[in-house]
Write a protein that holds these residues in place. Structure first.
Motif, mmCIF file in Angstrom:
data_model
loop_
_atom_site.group_PDB
_atom_site.id
_atom_site.type_symbol
_atom_site.label_atom_id
_atom_site.label_comp_id
_atom_site.label_asym_id
_atom_site.label_seq_id
_atom_site.Cartn_x
_atom_site.Cartn_y
_atom_site.Cartn_z
ATOM 1 N N SER A 30 0.843 -1.193 0.000
ATOM 2 C CA SER A 30 0.000 0.000 0.000
ATOM 3 C C SER A 30 0.879 1.244 0.000
ATOM 4 C CB SER A 30 -0.917 0.011 1.223
ATOM 5 O OG SER A 30 -0.147 0.029 2.414
ATOM 6 N N GLY A 31 0.240 2.376 -0.238
ATOM 7 C CA GLY A 31 0.937 3.647 -0.186
ATOM 8 C C GLY A 31 0.935 4.190 1.223
ATOM 9 N N PRO A 32 1.134 5.496 1.391
ATOM 10 C CA PRO A 32 1.123 6.103 2.730
ATOM 11 C C PRO A 32 -0.227 5.887 3.415
ATOM 12 C CG PRO A 32 1.972 7.644 1.089
ATOM 13 C CD PRO A 32 1.406 6.486 0.333
ATOM 14 N N ALA A 33 -0.187 5.784 4.730
ATOM 15 C CA ALA A 33 -1.423 5.591 5.489
ATOM 16 C C ALA A 33 -2.384 6.756 5.288
ATOM 17 C CB ALA A 33 -1.087 5.422 6.973
ATOM 18 N N LEU B 246 9.310 8.924 2.282
ATOM 19 C CA LEU B 246 8.429 7.904 2.849
ATOM 20 C C LEU B 246 9.192 6.689 3.363
ATOM 21 C CD1 LEU B 246 5.528 7.899 0.217
ATOM 22 C CD2 LEU B 246 5.739 9.256 2.314
ATOM 23 N N PHE B 247 10.494 6.662 3.132
ATOM 24 C CA PHE B 247 11.289 5.481 3.478
ATOM 25 C C PHE B 247 12.121 5.750 4.719
ATOM 26 C CE2 PHE B 247 10.200 5.152 -0.908
ATOM 27 C CZ PHE B 247 10.007 3.800 -1.144
ATOM 28 N N ASP B 248 12.009 4.866 5.680
ATOM 29 C CA ASP B 248 12.750 4.994 6.934
ATOM 30 C C ASP B 248 14.070 4.240 6.811
ATOM 31 O OD1 ASP B 248 13.479 5.571 9.495
ATOM 32 O OD2 ASP B 248 12.228 4.013 10.422
ATOM 33 N N MET B 249 14.946 4.745 5.959
ATOM 34 C CA MET B 249 16.253 4.132 5.753
ATOM 35 C C MET B 249 17.196 5.196 5.208
ATOM 36 S SD MET B 249 15.644 1.900 2.230
ATOM 37 C CE MET B 249 14.844 0.599 3.120
ATOM 38 N N PRO B 250 18.497 4.949 5.233
ATOM 39 C CA PRO B 250 19.451 5.938 4.727
ATOM 40 C C PRO B 250 19.164 6.282 3.261
ATOM 41 C CG PRO B 250 20.587 4.243 5.969
ATOM 42 C CD PRO B 250 19.180 3.775 5.817
ATOM 43 N N LEU B 251 19.505 7.515 2.873
ATOM 44 C CA LEU B 251 19.215 7.987 1.525
ATOM 45 C C LEU B 251 19.835 7.099 0.459
ATOM 46 C CD1 LEU B 251 17.967 10.169 -0.293
ATOM 47 C CD2 LEU B 251 20.109 11.451 -0.076
ATOM 48 N N GLN B 252 21.071 6.671 0.670
ATOM 49 C CA GLN B 252 21.740 5.821 -0.321
ATOM 50 C C GLN B 252 20.925 4.565 -0.589
ATOM 51 O OE1 GLN B 252 24.948 6.229 -1.907
ATOM 52 N NE2 GLN B 252 24.357 4.421 -3.091
ATOM 53 N N LYS B 253 20.438 3.913 0.476
ATOM 54 C CA LYS B 253 19.653 2.692 0.316
ATOM 55 C C LYS B 253 18.298 2.993 -0.319
ATOM 56 C CE LYS B 253 21.660 -0.141 3.997
ATOM 57 N NZ LYS B 253 21.377 -0.947 5.230
ATOM 58 N N THR B 254 17.701 4.111 0.048
ATOM 59 C CA THR B 254 16.405 4.479 -0.521
ATOM 60 C C THR B 254 16.503 4.668 -2.025
ATOM 61 O OG1 THR B 254 15.652 5.527 1.526
ATOM 62 C CG2 THR B 254 14.572 6.203 -0.514
ATOM 63 N N LEU B 255 17.499 5.425 -2.477
ATOM 64 C CA LEU B 255 17.633 5.685 -3.907
ATOM 65 C C LEU B 255 17.996 4.413 -4.662
ATOM 66 C CD1 LEU B 255 19.384 9.170 -4.018
ATOM 67 C CD2 LEU B 255 16.961 8.592 -3.840
ATOM 68 N N SER B 256 18.807 3.563 -4.052
ATOM 69 C CA SER B 256 19.132 2.291 -4.685
ATOM 70 C C SER B 256 17.884 1.434 -4.837
ATOM 71 C CB SER B 256 20.183 1.548 -3.857
ATOM 72 O OG SER B 256 20.444 0.275 -4.404
ATOM 73 N N LEU C 243 5.702 -1.550 -4.103
ATOM 74 C CA LEU C 243 6.634 -2.676 -3.972
ATOM 75 C C LEU C 243 7.859 -2.250 -3.173
ATOM 76 C CD1 LEU C 243 7.688 -5.490 -4.667
ATOM 77 C CD2 LEU C 243 8.453 -4.577 -6.879
ATOM 78 N N ALA C 244 8.397 -1.082 -3.471
ATOM 79 C CA ALA C 244 9.574 -0.597 -2.748
ATOM 80 C C ALA C 244 9.256 -0.367 -1.270
ATOM 81 C CB ALA C 244 10.081 0.689 -3.392
ATOM 82 N N LEU C 245 8.097 0.214 -0.986
ATOM 83 C CA LEU C 245 7.716 0.461 0.404
ATOM 84 C C LEU C 245 7.558 -0.848 1.171
ATOM 85 C CD1 LEU C 245 5.148 3.348 -0.148
ATOM 86 C CD2 LEU C 245 7.263 3.515 1.191
ATOM 87 N N ALA C 246 6.936 -1.833 0.544
ATOM 88 C CA ALA C 246 6.754 -3.126 1.203
ATOM 89 C C ALA C 246 8.108 -3.753 1.532
ATOM 90 C CB ALA C 246 5.930 -4.055 0.314
ATOM 91 N N TYR C 247 9.035 -3.693 0.583
ATOM 92 C CA TYR C 247 10.350 -4.287 0.812
ATOM 93 C C TYR C 247 11.093 -3.539 1.915
ATOM 94 C CZ TYR C 247 14.937 -6.271 -0.076
ATOM 95 O OH TYR C 247 16.136 -6.910 0.070
ATOM 96 N N SER C 248 10.953 -2.209 1.933
ATOM 97 C CA SER C 248 11.640 -1.417 2.960
ATOM 98 C C SER C 248 11.123 -1.736 4.353
ATOM 99 C CB SER C 248 11.479 0.077 2.667
ATOM 100 O OG SER C 248 10.161 0.525 2.947
#
Length: 467
Positions: free
Chosen positions: A77-80, A91-101, A131-136
């Motif tokens: 899903s998208g944002p709540a 929207l991603f709770d991870m370092p920028l490098q990992k988010t962009l990758s 898909l990216a949000l679910a994986y994150s």
């Protein structure tokens, strides 16, 4: 593996109106017995399972039953908050490098997309973002109903291919369902379940052989700058940063079913008019610069950038790519390039001074509003510009496999770059010398020496005139 069965419930009698209908049409109670819809359908929790069939055949119910047995299964899903207007990258709770990758892996590797809120993305981009949000969030078993059903079928095939590639590379399993049956080739499911309207099912176990969509229609052909202009809006740097009539420009186009889907722009390092000087002619004959690589968002994730980065498209033995995006997504590596350090990333006394100046200029709203000492700043920027251009020239010779210049020859090159910078305004010098980190990649014969010195791309290009 669990098998699933389900029958549509029997009619329960209902209200007075329902009893009247039953009486008027002479319907007996035995006409309303439970009707089997799903019988012993086995759905694995690993790999990719593709459920398709007529509407009403039980696809959604099958996914509902599967989720009841697998509480770890997740519906992407998208944002709540549907009104969440933050840029996608936030929207991603991870370092920028990992988010962009991660965004690059799902086909969203583009600066404008990074800064676009989820609710302003296209349907295809939202599917990739989910898909990216679910994986994150460490989800490794996905359940998706109406899988890509709202997309045009061309975009759906491309998105399905990117989906399966991401899942298989990252150990993600998925059960997807849609009435569309045209995604088998692109998705390459481990298990295909076809549900018929009469309650029958056809289960096909097949190997994971997803086919790149439209691969048979992809054509790489010579193009023109008009082709690049069609896609320039999708490149973070926009139009070319060199005067095209002054350089040896070559354009290659990736067509998909006759449509311009990607463009590569190559050029000589220096203007054609400079070739009467041996120092610049040697570099132009040895090295090609990749100025732009851009793929239309719809056609990302099917390997077009890889094809366009093929070094054999260049007319010279060595091809050099500098890319800001390459810092986070080193896409040229898959095409046979190797990484090289860019000297702009190194600190020198001049670079440190310009970095300090940059803080002041940007705080004032840009060079046009900066209230500082322009004469002093102009001198600093000119010195830094020459440093960058000489470093760039030295690297070009190294990457092109050329011998280093003697001190006197290099001094002549330095004097020429100094003359070029003398003709530039403060604003032009600022654009050329301000800090801008990029990644470097080279393809071709192995070069000698420390292929690390690099520099500004804009200073010499501003001077597209004959020496």
């Amino acid at each position: 593996m669990h098998s699933y069965s389900w029958s549509r419930p029997a009619f329960g009698g209902g209200t007075e109106s329902s009893r009247i209908i039953t009486s008027v049409f002479g319907l007996s109670d035995d006409r309303f017995t439970a009707v089997p819809v799903l019988e012993d359908v086995i759905v694995p929790s690993t790999g990719i399972t593709y459920v398709t069939g007529y509407s009403g055949a039980g696809k959604s119910k099958l996914l509902e039953l599967f989720r009841s047995q697998h509480p770890e299964a997740h519906v992407p899903s998208g944002p709540a908050d549907p009104a969440d207007d933050r840029p996608l990258v936030e929207l991603f709770d991870m370092p920028l490098q990992k988010t962009l990758s991660l965004l690059g892996q799902v086909g969203l590797g583009e600066a404008f997309t990074y800064l676009t809120p989820y609710n302003r993305l296209s349907d295809g981009q939202r599917a990739r973002a989910r898909l990216a949000l679910a994986y994150s969030e460490s989800r490794r078993l996905l359940v998706i109903d109406e899988f890509l059903s709202t997309l045009d079928r061309e975009s759906a095939r491309i998105a399905a291919y990117g989906f399966q590639r991401f899942c298989r590379r990252n150990g993600v399993s998925a059960v997807v369902a849609t009435a569309h049956d045209d995604l088998v080739g692109a998705l390459g499911p481990d298990l295909l379940i076809k549900l018929d309207y009469n309650g029958e099912k056809n289960v096909v176990q097949q190997p994971c052989l997803a086919a790149i969509p439209f691969e048979e229609t992809v054509r790489i052909r010579p193009g023109s700058l008009a082709d690049y202009e069609e896609l320039a809006r999708f490149h973070y740097m926009g139009g070319l940063d060199v005067p095209p009539d002054a350089f040896d420009i070559r354009v290659h186009v990736a067509e998909v079913s006759g449509k311009v889907a990607g463009v590569k722009v190559l050029s000589s390092p220096y203007p054609n008019a400079w070739q009467r000087f041996r120092e610049f002619r040697e570099v132009n004959e040895a090295l090609t610069i990749s100025r732009r690589t851009v793929v239309h968002p719809v056609f990302r994730s099917i390997g077009l950038a890889h094809r366009l980065c093929d070094p054999r498209l260049a007319s010279r033995d060595h091809v050099y790519i500098r890319s800001a995006l390459g810092r986070f997504q080193p896409f040229p590596l898959s095409a046979g390039y190797r990484s090289v350090e860019v000297a702009d990333n190194r600190e020198t006394e001049l670079s440190a001074a310009v970095a300090e100046l940059a803080v002041s200029v940007e705080a004032a709203g840009g060079p046009g509003k900066w209230p500082g000492d322009r004469a002093k700043a102009t001198t600093l920027l000119r010195e830094r510009g020459v440093e960058l251009l000489v470093g760039e020239y030295v690297q070009y010779r190294e990457l092109g496999g050329l011998m280093p210049l003697a001190h006197a020859e290099l001094s002549r090159v330095r004097r020429w770059f100094t003359r070029c910078n003398d003709a530039l305004s403060f604003e032009q010098l600022w654009e050329a010398a301000r800090p801008f980190l990029m990644a470097g990649f080279i393809a071709g014969r192995e070069t000698t020496g420390d292929a690390a010195a690099a520099g500004s791309t804009a200073m010499g290009r501003e001077a597209g005139v004959s020496p």
